[in-house]
Design a protein around this motif. Structure first.
Motif, PDB file in Angstrom:
ATOM      1  N   ILE A  85     -77.699 -57.767  57.503  1.00  0.00           N
ATOM      2  CA  ILE A  85     -76.897 -58.191  58.647  1.00  0.00           C
ATOM      3  C   ILE A  85     -75.644 -58.883  58.127  1.00  0.00           C
ATOM      4  O   ILE A  85     -75.717 -59.933  57.499  1.00  0.00           O
ATOM      5  N   VAL A  86     -74.494 -58.265  58.370  1.00  0.00           N
ATOM      6  CA  VAL A  86     -73.198 -58.870  58.060  1.00  0.00           C
ATOM      7  C   VAL A  86     -72.402 -58.795  59.363  1.00  0.00           C
ATOM      8  O   VAL A  86     -71.872 -57.732  59.703  1.00  0.00           O
ATOM      9  N   PRO A  87     -72.371 -59.872  60.136  1.00  0.00           N
ATOM     10  CA  PRO A  87     -71.766 -59.839  61.467  1.00  0.00           C
ATOM     11  C   PRO A  87     -70.394 -59.159  61.497  1.00  0.00           C
ATOM     12  O   PRO A  87     -69.519 -59.457  60.696  1.00  0.00           O
ATOM     13  N   GLY A  88     -70.275 -58.211  62.432  1.00  0.00           N
ATOM     14  CA  GLY A  88     -69.029 -57.489  62.618  1.00  0.00           C
ATOM     15  C   GLY A  88     -68.732 -56.430  61.581  1.00  0.00           C
ATOM     16  O   GLY A  88     -67.742 -55.714  61.707  1.00  0.00           O
ATOM     17  N   ARG A  89     -69.590 -56.278  60.559  1.00  0.00           N
ATOM     18  CA  ARG A  89     -69.273 -55.340  59.472  1.00  0.00           C
ATOM     19  C   ARG A  89     -70.386 -54.367  59.112  1.00  0.00           C
ATOM     20  O   ARG A  89     -70.104 -53.209  58.809  1.00  0.00           O
ATOM     21  N   HIS A  90     -71.640 -54.848  59.101  1.00  0.00           N
ATOM     22  CA  HIS A  90     -72.713 -54.003  58.567  1.00  0.00           C
ATOM     23  C   HIS A  90     -74.051 -54.405  59.179  1.00  0.00           C
ATOM     24  O   HIS A  90     -74.350 -55.583  59.317  1.00  0.00           O
ATOM     25  N   LEU A  91     -74.849 -53.401  59.509  1.00  0.00           N
ATOM     26  CA  LEU A  91     -76.181 -53.627  60.050  1.00  0.00           C
ATOM     27  C   LEU A  91     -77.098 -52.539  59.515  1.00  0.00           C
ATOM     28  O   LEU A  91     -76.746 -51.356  59.540  1.00  0.00           O
ATOM     29  N   ILE A 113     -75.543 -48.902  59.401  1.00  0.00           N
ATOM     30  CA  ILE A 113     -74.340 -48.783  60.219  1.00  0.00           C
ATOM     31  C   ILE A 113     -73.244 -49.683  59.665  1.00  0.00           C
ATOM     32  O   ILE A 113     -73.475 -50.869  59.429  1.00  0.00           O
ATOM     33  N   THR A 114     -72.061 -49.117  59.488  1.00  0.00           N
ATOM     34  CA  THR A 114     -70.904 -49.927  59.111  1.00  0.00           C
ATOM     35  C   THR A 114     -69.904 -49.910  60.264  1.00  0.00           C
ATOM     36  O   THR A 114     -69.804 -48.933  61.016  1.00  0.00           O
ATOM     37  N   PHE A 115     -69.187 -51.014  60.392  1.00  0.00           N
ATOM     38  CA  PHE A 115     -68.183 -51.193  61.439  1.00  0.00           C
ATOM     39  C   PHE A 115     -66.872 -51.538  60.739  1.00  0.00           C
ATOM     40  O   PHE A 115     -66.752 -52.607  60.152  1.00  0.00           O
ATOM     41  N   GLU A 116     -65.915 -50.628  60.807  1.00  0.00           N
ATOM     42  CA  GLU A 116     -64.654 -50.811  60.075  1.00  0.00           C
ATOM     43  C   GLU A 116     -63.497 -50.939  61.064  1.00  0.00           C
ATOM     44  O   GLU A 116     -63.303 -50.069  61.920  1.00  0.00           O
ATOM     45  N   ALA A 117     -62.744 -52.025  60.941  1.00  0.00           N
ATOM     46  CA  ALA A 117     -61.596 -52.246  61.820  1.00  0.00           C
ATOM     47  C   ALA A 117     -60.543 -51.173  61.580  1.00  0.00           C
ATOM     48  O   ALA A 117     -60.207 -50.866  60.432  1.00  0.00           O
ATOM     49  N   GLN A 118     -60.051 -50.608  62.665  1.00  0.00           N
ATOM     50  CA  GLN A 118     -58.941 -49.645  62.643  1.00  0.00           C
ATOM     51  C   GLN A 118     -57.947 -50.146  63.692  1.00  0.00           C
ATOM     52  O   GLN A 118     -58.008 -49.723  64.842  1.00  0.00           O
ATOM     53  N   LYS A 121     -59.402 -51.057  67.085  1.00  0.00           N
ATOM     54  CA  LYS A 121     -60.550 -50.185  67.319  1.00  0.00           C
ATOM     55  C   LYS A 121     -61.563 -50.361  66.189  1.00  0.00           C
ATOM     56  O   LYS A 121     -61.305 -51.056  65.209  1.00  0.00           O
ATOM     57  N   THR A 122     -62.705 -49.705  66.338  1.00  0.00           N
ATOM     58  CA  THR A 122     -63.755 -49.772  65.321  1.00  0.00           C
ATOM     59  C   THR A 122     -64.211 -48.373  64.948  1.00  0.00           C
ATOM     60  O   THR A 122     -64.605 -47.589  65.826  1.00  0.00           O
ATOM     61  N   LEU A 123     -64.156 -48.080  63.660  1.00  0.00           N
ATOM     62  CA  LEU A 123     -64.748 -46.853  63.156  1.00  0.00           C
ATOM     63  C   LEU A 123     -66.182 -47.193  62.761  1.00  0.00           C
ATOM     64  O   LEU A 123     -66.419 -47.979  61.843  1.00  0.00           O
ATOM     65  N   MET A 124     -67.133 -46.637  63.497  1.00  0.00           N
ATOM     66  CA  MET A 124     -68.551 -46.845  63.206  1.00  0.00           C
ATOM     67  C   MET A 124     -69.046 -45.648  62.403  1.00  0.00           C
ATOM     68  O   MET A 124     -68.817 -44.501  62.779  1.00  0.00           O
ATOM     69  N   THR A 125     -69.711 -45.946  61.297  1.00  0.00           N
ATOM     70  CA  THR A 125     -70.396 -44.893  60.547  1.00  0.00           C
ATOM     71  C   THR A 125     -71.874 -45.208  60.620  1.00  0.00           C
ATOM     72  O   THR A 125     -72.333 -46.235  60.127  1.00  0.00           O
ATOM     73  N   PHE A 126     -72.596 -44.323  61.284  1.00  0.00           N
ATOM     74  CA  PHE A 126     -74.034 -44.459  61.534  1.00  0.00           C
ATOM     75  C   PHE A 126     -74.748 -43.455  60.636  1.00  0.00           C
ATOM     76  O   PHE A 126     -74.429 -42.267  60.626  1.00  0.00           O
ATOM     77  N   ARG A 127     -75.710 -43.944  59.860  1.00  0.00           N
ATOM     78  CA  ARG A 127     -76.462 -43.068  58.947  1.00  0.00           C
ATOM     79  C   ARG A 127     -77.944 -43.375  59.121  1.00  0.00           C
ATOM     80  O   ARG A 127     -78.358 -44.533  59.024  1.00  0.00           O
ATOM     81  N   GLN A 128     -78.744 -42.347  59.394  1.00  0.00           N
ATOM     82  CA  GLN A 128     -80.195 -42.501  59.505  1.00  0.00           C
ATOM     83  C   GLN A 128     -80.841 -41.550  58.506  1.00  0.00           C
ATOM     84  O   GLN A 128     -80.543 -40.357  58.479  1.00  0.00           O
ATOM     85  N   SER A 129     -81.727 -42.110  57.678  1.00  0.00           N
ATOM     86  CA  SER A 129     -82.335 -41.287  56.629  1.00  0.00           C
ATOM     87  C   SER A 129     -83.661 -41.895  56.168  1.00  0.00           C
ATOM     88  O   SER A 129     -83.949 -43.036  56.498  1.00  0.00           O
TER      89      SER A 129
END
Length: 158
Positions: A85-91, A113-118, A121-129
């Motif tokens: 848990i990294v608030p606003g950045r990574h979960l 999940i990463t949350f990148e400021a653009q 806006k937010t670019l979310m990269t969601f990865r499930q594996s």
């Protein structure tokens, strides 16, 4: 006699990656993934919206949710444990289907999940594996994308 090594990608088709650009800042998108009240408003596909969410947001803490089908009345319980848990950045958290009693009945995967400021806006990269089969992996694509459509609608209301 020479030996030939064959390199195969054992995870081919068993890792789900979804990238979405949300029209909201990272802190707000992160909050939608971690606040149970907010999660109830978007979690689950349109035809299986969440009816229950609980969360102990800390590394090692657990989360649990139930998705309900309005059409059939079927309940889909699932949950896991927070890993990062990294608030606003990574979960990151584990994910497994289970029974109402809490007994895990499905394969456990890792959602990262990463949350990148653009700009604003937010670019979310969601990865499930890693899924056990490519078919099981692809069966989650529509559900997550439907939930993320609902999340976008929620974020537009803020």
């Amino acid at each position: 006699m020479s030996e030939t090594a064959h390199v195969t990608n054992e995870t081919a088709g068993r890792v789900l990656t979804i990238r979405r650009l949300f029209n909201a800042p990272p802190a707000l998108v992160f909050d939608a993934f971690t606040d149970p009240k907010r999660m109830l408003q978007w979690m689950g596909p349109r035809d299986y919206p969440a009816s229950y969410v609980e969360s102990d947001l800390r590394v090692g803490g657990s989360w649990r949710a139930c998705l309900d089908s309005a059409a059939s009345g079927e309940k889909l319980w699932h949950g896991g444990v927070y890993q990062k848990i990294v608030p606003g950045r990574h979960l990151a958290f584990t994910f497994a289907w289970d029974q109402e009693s809490g007994i895990t009945v499905g394969l456990e995967t890792l959602v990262d999940i990463t949350f990148e400021a653009q700009n604003d806006k937010t670019l979310m990269t969601f990865r499930q594996s890693i899924f056990d089969t490519p078919e099981n992996c692809s069966s989650h694509v529509q559900g997550w994308n439907s939930a993320f459509d609902r999340l976008q609608e929620l974020l537009e209301q803020d």
